[in-house]
Design an enzyme around this catalytic site. Structure first.
Site, short mmCIF file in Angstrom:
data_model
loop_
_atom_site.label_atom_id
_atom_site.label_comp_id
_atom_site.label_asym_id
_atom_site.label_seq_id
_atom_site.Cartn_x
_atom_site.Cartn_y
_atom_site.Cartn_z
N ARG A 149 32.84 0.54 28.38
CA ARG A 149 31.71 -0.63 29.08
C ARG A 149 30.40 0.33 29.74
NH1 ARG A 149 36.54 -2.19 31.14
NH2 ARG A 149 37.31 -3.25 30.29
N LYS A 155 16.53 -2.50 23.34
CA LYS A 155 16.87 -3.06 22.32
C LYS A 155 17.83 -2.02 21.42
CE LYS A 155 13.49 -6.29 20.11
NZ LYS A 155 12.78 -6.73 19.29
N GLU A 159 2.47 1.18 13.13
CA GLU A 159 2.65 0.40 14.58
C GLU A 159 1.95 0.81 15.37
OE1 GLU A 159 4.78 -1.60 14.51
OE2 GLU A 159 6.65 -1.62 13.83
N LYS A 205 3.16 -0.68 25.20
CA LYS A 205 4.68 -1.30 24.99
C LYS A 205 5.43 -1.42 26.59
CE LYS A 205 8.70 -1.89 22.67
NZ LYS A 205 9.91 -1.46 21.24
N GLU A 260 12.11 -10.24 25.44
CA GLU A 260 11.68 -11.15 24.19
C GLU A 260 11.69 -12.59 24.27
OE1 GLU A 260 11.43 -9.14 20.65
OE2 GLU A 260 11.35 -11.00 19.80
N ARG A 276 6.58 -10.66 24.69
CA ARG A 276 6.49 -9.68 24.21
C ARG A 276 7.08 -9.50 22.73
NH1 ARG A 276 12.13 -6.25 25.43
NH2 ARG A 276 11.89 -4.48 23.73
N ASN A 316 5.39 -8.76 17.30
CA ASN A 316 5.72 -9.37 15.72
C ASN A 316 4.11 -9.01 15.58
OD1 ASN A 316 8.42 -9.05 16.58
ND2 ASN A 316 8.30 -10.58 16.91
N HIS A 324 4.59 -8.51 11.79
CA HIS A 324 6.18 -8.80 11.29
C HIS A 324 6.84 -10.03 10.56
CE1 HIS A 324 5.63 -4.90 14.11
NE2 HIS A 324 6.82 -4.81 13.85
N HIS A 354 8.27 -8.50 7.79
CA HIS A 354 9.62 -8.83 7.36
C HIS A 354 10.56 -9.26 6.09
CE1 HIS A 354 10.52 -8.78 11.91
NE2 HIS A 354 10.85 -7.33 11.61
N HIS A 389 9.55 0.36 6.89
CA HIS A 389 8.67 -0.61 7.85
C HIS A 389 7.86 -1.05 7.61
CE1 HIS A 389 9.33 -3.65 10.81
NE2 HIS A 389 8.74 -2.54 11.39
N1 LIG Z 1 15.39 -1.22 18.48
C1 LIG Z 1 14.05 -1.15 19.04
O1 LIG Z 1 13.09 -2.03 18.97
C2 LIG Z 1 13.44 -0.75 17.23
C3 LIG Z 1 12.34 -0.85 17.38
C4 LIG Z 1 11.98 -0.44 15.63
C5 LIG Z 1 12.25 -0.07 14.65
N2 LIG Z 1 13.46 0.18 14.78
C6 LIG Z 1 14.87 0.59 14.28
O2 LIG Z 1 14.48 2.40 14.29
C7 LIG Z 1 14.55 2.27 12.56
C8 LIG Z 1 13.41 2.60 11.37
O3 LIG Z 1 13.20 3.83 12.40
P1 LIG Z 1 12.13 5.39 11.78
O4 LIG Z 1 11.43 4.73 11.33
O5 LIG Z 1 12.05 5.62 13.32
O6 LIG Z 1 13.26 5.98 10.70
P2 LIG Z 1 14.86 6.75 10.56
O7 LIG Z 1 15.09 6.56 11.77
O8 LIG Z 1 15.06 5.77 9.52
O9 LIG Z 1 14.32 8.09 10.56
C9 LIG Z 1 12.85 8.10 8.90
C10 LIG Z 1 13.98 10.03 8.80
O10 LIG Z 1 12.70 10.88 9.25
C11 LIG Z 1 13.47 12.19 9.12
N3 LIG Z 1 13.40 12.30 10.37
C12 LIG Z 1 13.49 11.59 11.22
N4 LIG Z 1 12.95 13.16 12.67
C13 LIG Z 1 12.12 14.04 11.98
C14 LIG Z 1 11.23 15.16 12.00
N5 LIG Z 1 11.18 15.10 12.68
N6 LIG Z 1 11.30 15.54 11.12
C15 LIG Z 1 11.84 15.51 10.79
N7 LIG Z 1 12.28 14.40 10.07
C16 LIG Z 1 12.78 13.85 10.39
C17 LIG Z 1 15.32 10.81 9.32
O11 LIG Z 1 15.72 11.82 9.17
C18 LIG Z 1 15.02 9.86 8.28
O12 LIG Z 1 15.21 10.46 7.36
C19 LIG Z 1 15.26 1.15 11.80
O13 LIG Z 1 16.43 0.91 11.18
C20 LIG Z 1 14.95 -0.18 13.02
O14 LIG Z 1 15.44 -1.49 12.63
C21 LIG Z 1 14.47 -0.90 16.13
ZN LIG Z 2 7.59 -3.27 13.89
#
Ligand SMILES: NC(=O)c1ccc[n+]([C@@H]2O[C@H](COP(=O)([O-])OP(=O)(O)OC[C@H]3O[C@@H](n4cnc5c(N)ncnc54)[C@H](O)[C@@H]3O)[C@@H](O)[C@H]2O)c1
Ligand SMILES: [Zn+2]
Length: 375
Positions: A130, A152, A194, A236, A246, A250, A254, A257, A261, A274
């Site tokens: 929990r 999030k 971003e 942020k 949001e 917030r 977007n 986006h 998207h 993305h």
């Molecule tokens: N929670 C939120 O508010 C929020 C906001 C934006 C994105 N997201 C989510 O985040 C995800 C995308 O995240 P991302 O862009 O960080 O990509 P990711 O987590 O897919 O990482 C990208 C790649 O980089 C590699 N990697 C990570 N750190 C590294 C490092 N220091 N050196 C070498 N390789 C490394 C990973 O293994 C992966 O292959 C999506 O699932 C998206 O939905 C969430």
């Molecule tokens: Zn984004």
């Protein structure tokens, strides 16, 4: 990346009506992780760290040493961090592993990795017994400026991304800028879109910095990283502090986006990161704002030039403008909301607009290279 100078870490505070936590930003902070964690949780002796094999092999030792120096033992749980694996089954597997290793309600988790690791770990922490506290240690640019803060968390459903999730804030976010050194160029650039987004929606100083210093930014110069990451986080944090769930301001996050998207979905999440989709989305939104007479030609040119300065955006899949438009409506339905656009008014200021005529949207989509004209 240039040699690190001994710079003091910065602390940015996230303050929402329900929680407050620090975001530490600096080069080499993994080595200070234990000392910093003890400040918040003086009795912590063990940290359950979720990571991917790749990130773990690159940065795990340094984190383990940083913790050991403060008498904290690290237990690593590794997960495949491909987007397709970000599913509830993975959360169940990790939870069972936590249980097998004796993690109880007093356990503290940490996410060491990109946004996928962060979202899964956050969701795991929100639901394990929990809810247990967790630390975000983002290692991608997207993670550092976006996904690690804001609370999030979630996983994907077969029907779409992030459809299962909850809000659960970390107890702290530790951003070690050095981890960006090993990030593949494409991932780094995807994150930069971003950063450009933050500059356009609320930080003209950051915008000017990116315009003037893009070469240092692309070279991942430490001082440049410090500037762009901390300014993005500050913005942020401010926005999340004003609108935790949001509902309102917030939404300006977007920018880029709405169309982004749609392009991501239509490309089947393949071929387009993305951040790159957001790059295209910002181009469309800027044209749309200009078309509506709400953005000066000069400001529009500056924004378009800055988006292009990050690098060459990958080609879009061959799509007609109608197809993209239909997808915008499909997304709108899924989120049960109006079709809204975040449009720039000037550099550093945006507005949220709904009820835009179809013809204007189609015209702005036509500005995207590679998109097929209307039949
Ligand atoms: N929670 C939120 O508010 C929020 C906001 C934006 C994105 N997201 C989510 O985040 C995800 C995308 O995240 P991302 O862009 O960080 O990509 P990711 O987590 O897919 O990482 C990208 C790649 O980089 C590699 N990697 C990570 N750190 C590294 C490092 N220091 N050196 C070498 N390789 C490394 C990973 O293994 C992966 O292959 C999506 O699932 C998206 O939905 C969430
Ligand atoms: Zn984004």
């Amino acid at each position: 990346m240039k040699k690190m100078s001994r710079r003091r870490a910065r602390t940015i505070r996230v303050r929402t009506p329900t929680v407050r936590y620090p975001v530490w930003v600096g080069a080499g902070l993994l080595r200070e992780s234990g000392r910093r964690l003890l400040r918040l949780r003086p009795r912590c002796r063990r940290l359950y760290v979720v990571s991917s094999p790749r990130v773990w092999s690159l940065w795990g030792t340094e984190l383990a040493e940083g913790l050991r120096a403060a008498g904290i033992r690290l237990e690593a749980l590794l997960m495949d961090d491909r987007e397709g694996k970000k599913r509830i089954a993975l959360v169940e597997r990790l939870a069972s592993e936590l249980l097998a290793r004796g993690a109880d309600r007093g356990a503290i988790l940490a996410a060491l990795g990109g946004g996928v690791v962060g979202d899964v770990t956050g969701f795991l922490a929100a639901t394990y017994m929990r809810g247990v506290p967790y630390l975000q240690i983002p290692t991608t640019l997207v993670g550092q400026v976006d996904s690690a803060l804001g609370g999030k968390t979630g996983v994907n459903l077969p029907a779409g991304k992030n459809l299962l999730g909850t809000f659960h804030h970390p107890v702290a976010v530790l951003v070690d800028l050095r981890t960006l050194a090993s990030l593949p160029a494409r991932e780094y650039q995807a994150g930069l879109y971003e950063v450009v987004k933050y500059a356009v929606i609320g930080d003209p100083v950051l915008f000017g910095f990116l315009e003037g210093k893009m070469a240092s930014v692309l070279a991942r110069d430490t001082a440049a990283l410090e500037k762009i990451v901390s300014r993005s986080i500050r913005l942020k944090a401010q926005i999340v502090g004003r609108d935790e769930k949001e509902e309102n301001v917030r939404r300006i996050l977007n920018f880029g986006h709405t169309v982004g998207h749609a392009l991501e979905t239509l490309s089947g999440y393949q071929g387009l990161r993305h951040g790159e989709a957001v790059g295209w989305g910002m181009i469309a939104a800027t044209h749309l704002a200009q078309r509506r007479g709400k953005l000066s030609v000069v400001a529009a040119r500056r924004i378009l030039r800055l988006v292009r300065a990050v690098g060459r955006l990958p080609r879009l899949p061959r799509l007609s403008v109608q197809r993209i438009y239909e997808q915008l409506f499909a997304d709108k339905k899924k989120h049960g909301a109006q079709l809204r656009f975040v449009l720039p008014r000037r550099v550093g200021q945006v507005e949220i607009v709904s009820g835009i005529p179809r013809s204007d949207v189609l015209a702005s989509l036509r500005q995207l290279d590679g998109v097929l004209p209307a039949r």
